[in-house]
Design an enzyme around this catalytic site. Structure first.
Site, PDB file in Angstrom:
ATOM      1  N   GLY A 120       0.783  -1.228   0.000  1.00 51.12           N
ATOM      2  CA  GLY A 120       0.000   0.000   0.000  1.00 51.12           C
ATOM      3  C   GLY A 120       0.813   1.276   0.000  1.00 51.12           C
ATOM      4  O   GLY A 120       0.479   2.241  -0.702  1.00 51.12           O
ATOM      5  N   CYS A 244      25.148   2.419   4.547  1.00 51.04           N
ATOM      6  CA  CYS A 244      25.818   3.019   5.708  1.00 51.04           C
ATOM      7  C   CYS A 244      24.838   3.779   6.590  1.00 51.04           C
ATOM      8  O   CYS A 244      25.026   3.876   7.792  1.00 51.04           O
ATOM      9  CB  CYS A 244      26.915   3.979   5.238  1.00 51.04           C
ATOM     10  SG  CYS A 244      28.423   3.135   4.713  1.00 51.04           S
TER      11      CYS A 244
END
Length: 306
Positions: A120, A244
């Site tokens: 959704g 990262c």
């Protein structure tokens, strides 16, 4: 273990190296429980070669799962052609269409898929709700046993608000699919603007089969996370091609699978456009990105993560 069919244990799954972690992690879990999984490689644009799929199918193959469009690059796979290969060998085919639904027209009958998943929040619906399309005649084990909710597939009280929200979002997506032409023009303008700022910038993805709202580019030598942080301070939201930001030193597995080096993957930026964006915002983004690139105080050149 997968049940016996025609006297042969069907416990082989085929997928690709660029799938979403929700698929790859599931396949790895199945491997630990007796399944064999083949991870097909893709080319430098992120596309799967149908001939590679044909060669990978064995008499033990029970399922093929290939995403329609990659969530990082927007590259679109030739799902209909891949499904035809699966049908020739009587193998079930699932496609993760989470990234593609609402961006490009999707017809399950034309594709021929047995299973299709969508979410959704990728088409302006509520978070925490998705849908699984199951072709007629396909029998699955329930996700949760107990009551008969969700056609017996998932016991428990239904998330009515989520279901209604997803249904309305899907209805609106069909009505607004034509607006993707406008979004594609903005994406193309953004790509051109970035190339003007940095001639050596490289697009990651298949320019001939790309979602209209997604742009992934590597800016050589410039750490993607640094650009994300600098632009965020200026009101521009985008993401980096590196993990990262999640506390991991590893770069994007999808970009590495496409042949990028770790440095190139760390220097990647991902832009996602939507219905609310205007061309003026694209021009502003290009201008601000130029300022970040030229500003030595905010510029952080690439160094390996520690």
């Amino acid at each position: 273990m997968w049940p016996l069919q025609t006297g042969i244990l069907k416990n082989h799954i085929i997928t690709t190296t660029i799938e979403h972690p929700s698929v790859i992690n599931t396949c790895e879990w199945l491997e630990r429980h007796g399944f064999m999984v083949t991870y097909l490689k893709i080319d430098k644009t992120g596309k799967l070669n149908p001939e590679d799929l044909k060669s990978a199918i064995t008499e033990k193959t029970c399922l093929i799962s290939v995403m329609m469009a990659n969530n990082e690059t927007g590259s679109i796979n030739p799902i209909a052609a891949l499904v035809r290969i699966a049908k020739e060998r009587n193998v079930l085919f699932h496609s993760d269409c989470v990234q593609a639904v609402g961006k490009i027209p999707i017809d399950v009958e034309a594709l021929g898929v047995d299973l299709l998943t969508m979410s959704g929040h990728k088409l302006y619906g509520p978070k925490g709700v998705g849908a699984l399309y199951i072709s007629k005649g396909i029998v699955l084990e329930p996700l949760v046993n107990g009551g008969k909710q969700e056609s017996g597939m998932r016991a428990g009280t239904e998330n009515v608000l989520g279901i209604v929200g997803l249904g309305k979002a899907a209805e609106l997506a069909v009505r607004r699919i034509h607006e993707m032409d406008r979004i594609k023009r903005m994406r193309d303008r953004l790509e051109a603007g970035i190339r003007e700022l940095m001639a050596e910038a490289k697009m990651n993805g298949n320019p001939e089969a790309l979602l209209p709202n997604t742009l992934n580019m590597t800016l050589p030598g410039i750490r993607g996370e640094s650009v994300v942080l600098a632009l965020d301070q200026k009101g521009i939201s985008l993401s980096s091609g590196s993990a990262c930001r999640a506390g991991s030193p590893k770069p994007s597995h999808a970009l590495l699978a496409m042949g990028l080096t770790e440095e190139e993957a760390h220097c990647a930026l991902r832009f996602s456009l939507g219905f609310g964006n205007m061309m003026e915002e694209i021009d502003r983004t290009i201008t601000l990105l130029g300022e970040v690139i030229r500003d030595k105080k905010t510029m952080v050149r690439f160094v390996p993560c520690r």
